[in-house]
Write a protein that holds these residues in place. Sequence first.
Motif, PDB file in Angstrom:
ATOM      1  N   ALA A   1     -15.643   8.774  10.423  1.00 34.58           N
ATOM      2  CA  ALA A   1     -16.621   8.576   9.344  1.00 34.58           C
ATOM      3  C   ALA A   1     -16.669   9.776   8.410  1.00 34.58           C
ATOM      4  O   ALA A   1     -16.751   9.620   7.185  1.00 34.58           O
ATOM      5  CB  ALA A   1     -18.002   8.308   9.935  1.00 34.58           C
ATOM      6  N   ILE A   2     -16.603  10.988   8.956  1.00 36.68           N
ATOM      7  CA  ILE A   2     -16.666  12.187   8.117  1.00 36.68           C
ATOM      8  C   ILE A   2     -15.372  12.346   7.313  1.00 36.68           C
ATOM      9  O   ILE A   2     -15.403  12.681   6.122  1.00 36.68           O
ATOM     10  CB  ILE A   2     -16.950  13.427   8.983  1.00 36.68           C
TER      11      ILE A   2
ATOM     12  N   GLU B   1     -25.517   6.166   8.522  1.00 38.47           N
ATOM     13  CA  GLU B   1     -24.302   5.711   7.855  1.00 38.47           C
ATOM     14  C   GLU B   1     -23.093   5.762   8.785  1.00 38.47           C
ATOM     15  O   GLU B   1     -22.198   4.925   8.678  1.00 38.47           O
ATOM     16  CB  GLU B   1     -24.067   6.556   6.597  1.00 38.47           C
ATOM     17  N   ILE B   2     -23.075   6.724   9.707  1.00 35.69           N
ATOM     18  CA  ILE B   2     -22.011   6.771  10.719  1.00 35.69           C
ATOM     19  C   ILE B   2     -22.066   5.516  11.578  1.00 35.69           C
ATOM     20  O   ILE B   2     -21.050   4.888  11.865  1.00 35.69           O
ATOM     21  CB  ILE B   2     -22.149   8.038  11.598  1.00 35.69           C
TER      22      ILE B   2
ATOM     23  N   ILE C   1     -21.963  12.440   5.213  1.00 36.50           N
ATOM     24  CA  ILE C   1     -22.472  11.180   5.751  1.00 36.50           C
ATOM     25  C   ILE C   1     -23.628  11.425   6.718  1.00 36.50           C
ATOM     26  O   ILE C   1     -23.656  12.434   7.423  1.00 36.50           O
ATOM     27  CB  ILE C   1     -21.336  10.380   6.441  1.00 36.50           C
TER      28      ILE C   1
ATOM     29  N   ILE D   1     -17.593   9.434  14.751  1.00 36.68           N
ATOM     30  CA  ILE D   1     -18.133  10.515  13.917  1.00 36.68           C
ATOM     31  C   ILE D   1     -17.025  11.145  13.072  1.00 36.68           C
ATOM     32  O   ILE D   1     -17.167  11.324  11.855  1.00 36.68           O
ATOM     33  CB  ILE D   1     -18.809  11.591  14.788  1.00 36.68           C
TER      34      ILE D   1
ATOM     35  N   GLU E   1     -26.407  10.131   9.872  1.00 38.33           N
ATOM     36  CA  GLU E   1     -26.293   9.483  11.181  1.00 38.33           C
ATOM     37  C   GLU E   1     -26.326   7.961  11.048  1.00 38.33           C
ATOM     38  O   GLU E   1     -25.511   7.259  11.652  1.00 38.33           O
ATOM     39  CB  GLU E   1     -27.429   9.955  12.086  1.00 38.33           C
TER      40      GLU E   1
ATOM     41  N   ILE F   1     -22.980  14.431  17.970  1.00 36.53           N
ATOM     42  CA  ILE F   1     -23.111  15.207  16.726  1.00 36.53           C
ATOM     43  C   ILE F   1     -23.541  16.630  17.058  1.00 36.53           C
ATOM     44  O   ILE F   1     -22.995  17.611  16.530  1.00 36.53           O
ATOM     45  CB  ILE F   1     -24.120  14.530  15.770  1.00 36.53           C
TER      46      ILE F   1
ATOM     47  N   ASN G   1     -15.592   9.662   4.530  1.00 39.36           N
ATOM     48  CA  ASN G   1     -16.753   9.674   3.631  1.00 39.36           C
ATOM     49  C   ASN G   1     -17.172  11.048   3.154  1.00 39.36           C
ATOM     50  O   ASN G   1     -18.005  11.149   2.264  1.00 39.36           O
ATOM     51  CB  ASN G   1     -17.938   8.986   4.315  1.00 39.36           C
TER      52      ASN G   1
ATOM     53  N   PHE H   1     -20.620   2.591   9.746  1.00 34.88           N
ATOM     54  CA  PHE H   1     -19.259   2.758   9.247  1.00 34.88           C
ATOM     55  C   PHE H   1     -18.284   1.819   9.958  1.00 34.88           C
ATOM     56  O   PHE H   1     -17.566   1.043   9.328  1.00 34.88           O
ATOM     57  CB  PHE H   1     -18.842   4.220   9.408  1.00 34.88           C
TER      58      PHE H   1
ATOM     59  N   ILE I   1     -24.331   8.878  19.892  1.00 35.53           N
ATOM     60  CA  ILE I   1     -23.892   9.481  18.626  1.00 35.53           C
ATOM     61  C   ILE I   1     -24.662  10.763  18.356  1.00 35.53           C
ATOM     62  O   ILE I   1     -24.084  11.795  17.977  1.00 35.53           O
ATOM     63  CB  ILE I   1     -24.093   8.488  17.453  1.00 35.53           C
TER      64      ILE I   1
END
Length: 415
Positions: free
Chosen positions: A213-214, A224-225, A220, A210, A222, A251, A217, A228, A247
Amino acid sequence: MQISSILAKKVILNSQLLDGRIKLSNGSTGFFEIINHLGYVQIDTISVINRAHHHIFWTRNNSYTENVVHNLQKNERLVFEYWGHAMSYLPMEDYRFYLPRMKNFKNPSSPWAQQQIEKAGHLLKPVLKRIKEEGPLSSKDFERLDGKKGGTWWDWKPAKVALELLFWRGELMITERKKFNKIYDLTERVLPSHIDKRRPSQNEIAEFLIKRAITANGVISENEILKFLQPGSSRDSDLQTAGRAVIKKRIKKLIEANEIIEVEIDGINSNKYYADEATLNSVSKLRSKSKQVFLLSPFDNLIIQRERIKIIFDFDYTIECYVPEAKRKYGYFVLPILYGNDFVGRLDPKADRKSKTLIIKNIFFEKGFNEFDELMPKLAKQISAMAKFNNCEIVKIQNTFPQKVKSAITKYLNS
């Protein structure tokens, strides 16, 4: 937090190091900062122009040369190769998060992986023994006993399969590449001694994914995470070490801890997005600057999730090298043209290395784009830079749509 689509684009491009705002260090340290910030750089075999991994670095810093990533891998041991997003260069400090995937390969459940073990499992010990005794070796160092020449990946010689199985299992690492050929060595001789080798928990993998990815990106979702990176799963196993449920829970915990926030983007009702509030605030305060041009690899981190780019940037992109020629709309290996915060066109290049000519087969512009006077000198400058990056001395423009653009670009190229 509700944000505009314009701010969403700015945050994404800032996080992807494509707005020139984040200061990078000089030398190889700066290029390591690129891969460390992006989380991975994808490796690809296609060489119509310089391969994707070189292109991705070059896009973010035009001073890049091919020996940089070789040095980061072989000499400085700051990056390693493994399955991240496809085969990728990854920050060495992230090594432990790929241990579950390596373990999965030791007892794979997929029929494909089991076939590979049946084909080459008897060679694992002798191949490992040779490398232990002789040092780093490539697949070319193992003769093919049946006399056949190896070809595509499904026709690998058994020793090549054994090398890859040992690599996937984490018993070998790629110590370097020579002319793109992998050189394998024992993991214990490649992995720096200070690297953490503790196997991470599901929650640790989820939080790692997470946050990575953030950072890379900006904004973003969920889904797309999950796309990734795949650090805790394997295509050769149905075991999902950090799947959707984990995940989702992580989050929620990160939101409760005020480490990330939920974001809605104006005009996009289908997805919930997540971001770092400090990044949103800092980017929102940046002053406007002159628009820059970037010619992106089809495997660039920004463009690789096609649906994401379609939703946020309204750019419908497909790499057509996998499409039959008769069905191609734009060309074999078309590069997206990013101008400012928007994708404005596509460029179809080919480096003719014998004649040292960068051939631009076509340039297509998106419907409604009309800022040609402002774009042409900047686009010509980037095309010239790309020619130099590909060791080409001549640029040849064959076609553009609209046709009038050809003379304008040619004029700036020759000025």
